[in-house]
Design an enzyme around this catalytic site. Structure first.
Site, PDB file in Angstrom:
ATOM      1  N   GLU A   1      -3.329  60.165   6.635  1.00 46.89           N
ATOM      2  CA  GLU A   1      -2.735  59.723   7.985  1.00 46.89           C
ATOM      3  C   GLU A   1      -2.514  58.413   7.732  1.00 46.89           C
ATOM      4  OE1 GLU A   1      -5.462  58.834  11.516  1.00 46.89           O
ATOM      5  OE2 GLU A   1      -4.227  60.543  12.255  1.00 46.89           O
TER       6      GLU A   1
ATOM      7  N   TRP B   1     -10.328  64.719  27.189  1.00 47.42           N
ATOM      8  CA  TRP B   1      -9.182  64.278  26.344  1.00 47.42           C
ATOM      9  C   TRP B   1      -7.979  63.535  27.283  1.00 47.42           C
ATOM     10  CZ3 TRP B   1      -9.889  64.222  21.435  1.00 47.42           C
ATOM     11  CH2 TRP B   1      -8.945  63.997  20.637  1.00 47.42           C
TER      12      TRP B   1
ATOM     13  N   GLU C   1      -2.108  59.466  22.467  1.00 48.63           N
ATOM     14  CA  GLU C   1      -3.008  59.977  23.186  1.00 48.63           C
ATOM     15  C   GLU C   1      -3.963  58.916  24.061  1.00 48.63           C
ATOM     16  OE1 GLU C   1      -4.843  62.709  20.156  1.00 48.63           O
ATOM     17  OE2 GLU C   1      -3.439  64.360  21.535  1.00 48.63           O
ATOM     18  N   GLU C   2      -3.450  57.896  23.875  1.00 44.98           N
ATOM     19  CA  GLU C   2      -4.351  56.688  24.427  1.00 44.98           C
ATOM     20  C   GLU C   2      -4.002  55.926  25.830  1.00 44.98           C
ATOM     21  OE1 GLU C   2      -3.560  54.270  21.164  1.00 44.98           O
ATOM     22  OE2 GLU C   2      -5.346  54.999  20.050  1.00 44.98           O
TER      23      GLU C   2
ATOM     24  N   ASP D   1       0.769  59.275  26.369  1.00 44.67           N
ATOM     25  CA  ASP D   1       1.597  59.081  25.359  1.00 44.67           C
ATOM     26  C   ASP D   1       1.240  60.064  23.907  1.00 44.67           C
ATOM     27  OD1 ASP D   1      -0.572  57.622  24.421  1.00 44.67           O
ATOM     28  OD2 ASP D   1       0.717  56.215  23.509  1.00 44.67           O
TER      29      ASP D   1
END
Ligand SMILES: *[C@@H]1O[C@H](CO)[C@@H](O)[C@H](O)[C@H]1NC(C)=O
Ligand SMILES: *[C@@H]1O[C@H](CO)[C@@H](O)[C@H](O)[C@H]1NC(C)=O
Ligand SMILES: *[C@@H]1O[C@H](CO)[C@@H](O)[C@H](O)[C@H]1NC(C)=O
Ligand SMILES: *[C@@H]1O[C@H](CO)[C@@H](O)[C@H](O)[C@H]1NC(C)=O
Ligand SMILES: CC(=O)N[C@H]1CO[C@H](CO)[C@@H](O)[C@@H]1O
Length: 580
Positions: A376, A136, A195-196, A192
């Site tokens: 979302e 992750w 999550e990238e 960030d």
């Protein structure tokens, strides 16, 4: 759960009246948030009490986890709702959240553990409070700061309402670990909020301040708007340094960002400047096809409501060269200057910007599912709900945007005496004090304020301090020792943070002050007032493995038990003079 939810883009509740839409959607949003929090409404016994599911969606995408960031942002909003109306039935949820976070702080995970705070930056966990161990984007360093903000918001209410001992015994232990994390790790890079990208995220740094990039993107990212609304302090006016929603920099950013989406999505086609459009995370986004997000579109509205609140309260709008383009979308030909609330310009701008802000909520009203569920994202071409259904953060974003629209403002957080920022960024770091918070049930609130509350704020008796409020001492350990390039000095000792005498653990000292004349290595560590430790310095070789211990006997140190909050302990390598 199906893949992309095929939902009707036609929204039944939207009949052209924003007020009636908001009145209709508000209770749905609150109920759907509570249905994503364990255990009651969630149809799954494994979801812990107070655990926030990101979404009930288990496939395409699988969001059936709990994220520290999302949970904290959602609970910050729930605490605000509770403190505005304490008859709402949210206090038990808030207590469950604090207890669940106390447990999660202790879970060893791929980011680390509580021993040195490193595990606090683990972004997500399984819903049964176990570690998620697959690959992750980790660590994510905004989580501890955001959780501290949510918990502090509640603790402040407890203090104001006379429940000081609850704040100290139940909430502070969780806050302490998270604040320790921030002071220690704020200057480290991390992933960030999307999550990238690994680097320094503006949102993360802004969240951390409240308590530059190398990623191949244009840098236009809604994380700037999120940073601004989540750092909103109504007492700070339009302060640029803290990126307040009405600051010139935040407004200029709002315009650049919103305009970058005007040409990006078909749903925005033909909508002119100064009118709301659908907003995504960043223009280059390709996740699920790169669509507008509800929470991003709602954030654009929220920033403007925050700004309107401050302008109306203070009675003026100050326009500068930096934000002129933002205002000219509403009143072409406007010049920089101060516009008082009795001027035509102020009246026109306040009206146009309120309409502009409402426009972002109207977009959400048009494109959510007709039963009021908010996913979302919504399709860039036709506004159809896309990706995870019932995203908890989307509902939280809706509730906080419409609260601001009603003039409901958050707690102030800026320290009024912190009036300036240093000219130069100095990457100081203090090794924090970490201790497992023991979750124990909150006594059920009986409506009676705790009569013994004020004394509970004094130091714990084990510290032996007679100074109320002195619980911790920042101790600077210095050792003078000549080293060669690549070597490091580490402090190792008999407590957790010092590695329990394991020389591969412990804390590295810093050679920033090292010169040939004065070869000083130092590190600042938070100890409890009165705490005693035994320790030694070790010299670690260039390979990071070879360890040379000091030959002198173990050093001992007791932090001041009385009123000092800082101390310095100078030492010379291999020279341990007892009683020094
Ligand atoms: C929209 O519906 C509400 C009732 O749900 C009603 O009070 C309001 O007048 C309607 N507005 C319009 C513009 O039809
Ligand atoms: C406070 O919350 C209660 C319970 O949800 C509700 O009945 C009441 O109308 C609310 N009061 C205000 C002033 O919003
Ligand atoms: C204008 O702002 C002042 C505060 O500076 C306030 O007292 C006054 O009520 C405001 N006037 C209007 C019309 O809002
Ligand atoms: C709304 O409809 C969607 C799609 O059918 C469904 O997934 C969701 O659970 C519904 N929400 C509620 C609150 O009924
Ligand atoms: C990640 C991060 O914020 N790093 C900063 C640490 O501090 C120095 C200044 O001394 C910056 O240059 C780094 O960018």
């Amino acid at each position: 759960m199906t893949a992309l939810q095929v939902q009707s883009p036609v929204s039944a509740p939207w009949n052209g009246s924003l007020d009636s839409f908001i009145a209709w959607e508000r209770p749905i949003s609150l109920e759907n948030i509570l249905c994503n929090i364990g255990p009651e409404c969630v149809d799954d016994e494994s979801v812990g009490a107070g655990i926030v599911l990101a979404s009930p969606s288990k496939v395409d995408p699988d969001y059936y986890y709990t994220w520290t960031r999302d949970s904290a942002l959602v609970f910050k909003g729930l605490v605000e709702i509770f403190t505005r109306n304490t008859t709402t039935d949210l206090q038990t949820e808030i207590h469950n959240y604090i207890l669940a976070q106390a447990s999660l702080q202790k879970v060893e995970n791929p980011s680390g553990s509580l021993r040195d705070g490193s595990g606090l930056a683990e972004p997500k966990f399984h819903v049964d409070l176990t570690a998620f161990t697959e690959n992750w984007g980790r660590p994510q360093r905004d989580g501890p700061a955001l959780r501290a903000i949510a918990a502090i918001t509640y603790a402040n209410w407890l203090l104001e309402d006379g429940y000081a001992s609850l704040a100290l015994d139940k909430v502070w232990p969780v806050i302490q670990n998270d604040l320790s994390y921030v002071v220690q790790y704020w200057n480290n890079t991390g992933f960030d909020l999307w999550e990238e990208v690994e680097g320094s995220s503006f949102f993360t740094t802004a969240s951390q301040y409240r308590v530059n990039s190398r990623d191949g993107r244009s840098s236009k990212d809604v994380n700037a708007i999120l940073a601004s609304i989540h750092s909103f302090d109504p007492s700070a006016g339009c302060d640029d340094r803290t990126f307040q929603p009405c600051s010139s920099k935040a407004l200029a950013t709002h315009k650049i960002l919103v305009d970058s989406f005007r040409t990006e999505y078909s749903v925005n086609k033909g909508i002119e400047l100064g009118k709301a459009v659908s907003i995504g995370r960043y223009p280059e986004d390709v996740y699920y096809g790169g669509n507008p997000w509800y929470l991003a579109t709602l954030a654009a509205a929220e920033q403007l409501y925050d700004a309107l609140y401050v302008w109306e309260r203070d009675g003026h709008i100050d326009i500068t060269d930096v934000d002129l383009a933002f205002f000219r979308d509403f009143t072409p030909g406007l010049s920089p200057g101060k516009y008082l609330n009795d001027s035509t310009e102020f009246g026109d701008l306040a009206h146009s910007i309120a309409t502009y802000a409402d426009g972002f909520i109207e977009i959400v009203a048009r494109y959510i599912h007709h039963n009021g569920s908010i996913a979302e994202q919504f399709g860039r071409d036709d506004g159809t709900p896309v990706s995870a259904r019932d995203l908890t953060w989307s509902y939280g974003a809706f509730l906080s945007a419409v609260a601001r629209r009603d003039g409901q403002i958050p707690q102030a957080w800026l320290n009024p005496s912190a009036v300036s920022v240093p000219d130069r960024c100095v990457p100081t770091s203090i090794v924090g004090y970490y201790e497992a918070a023991t979750p124990s049930l909150f006594p059920l609130p009986d409506g009676d304020a705790d009569a013994t509350a004020p004394t509970a704020l004094q130091s714990p008796s084990e510290s032996g301090s007679s100074c109320p409020g002195t619980r911790y001492v920042v101790v600077k350990f210095e050792v003078r020792v000549t080293t060669s390039w690549g070597q490091t000095i580490r402090i190792v000792g008999n407590n957790d943070i010092l590695g329990g005498w394991d020389p591969t653990l412990g804390v590295d000292l810093d050679a920033t002050g090292y010169t040939e004349e004065d070869p000083v290595w130092s590190v600042s560590i938070v100890l409890l007032a009165g705490q005693s430790i035994q320790y030694k310095f070790v010299r670690v070789g260039e390979d990071g493995r070879q360890v040379e211990w000091e030959s002198s006997p173990d050093r001992t140190y007791s932090a001041p038990a009385e009123c000092e909050t800082a101390a310095t302990v100078p030492a010379a390598w291999n020279l341990n003079v007892p009683g020094e």
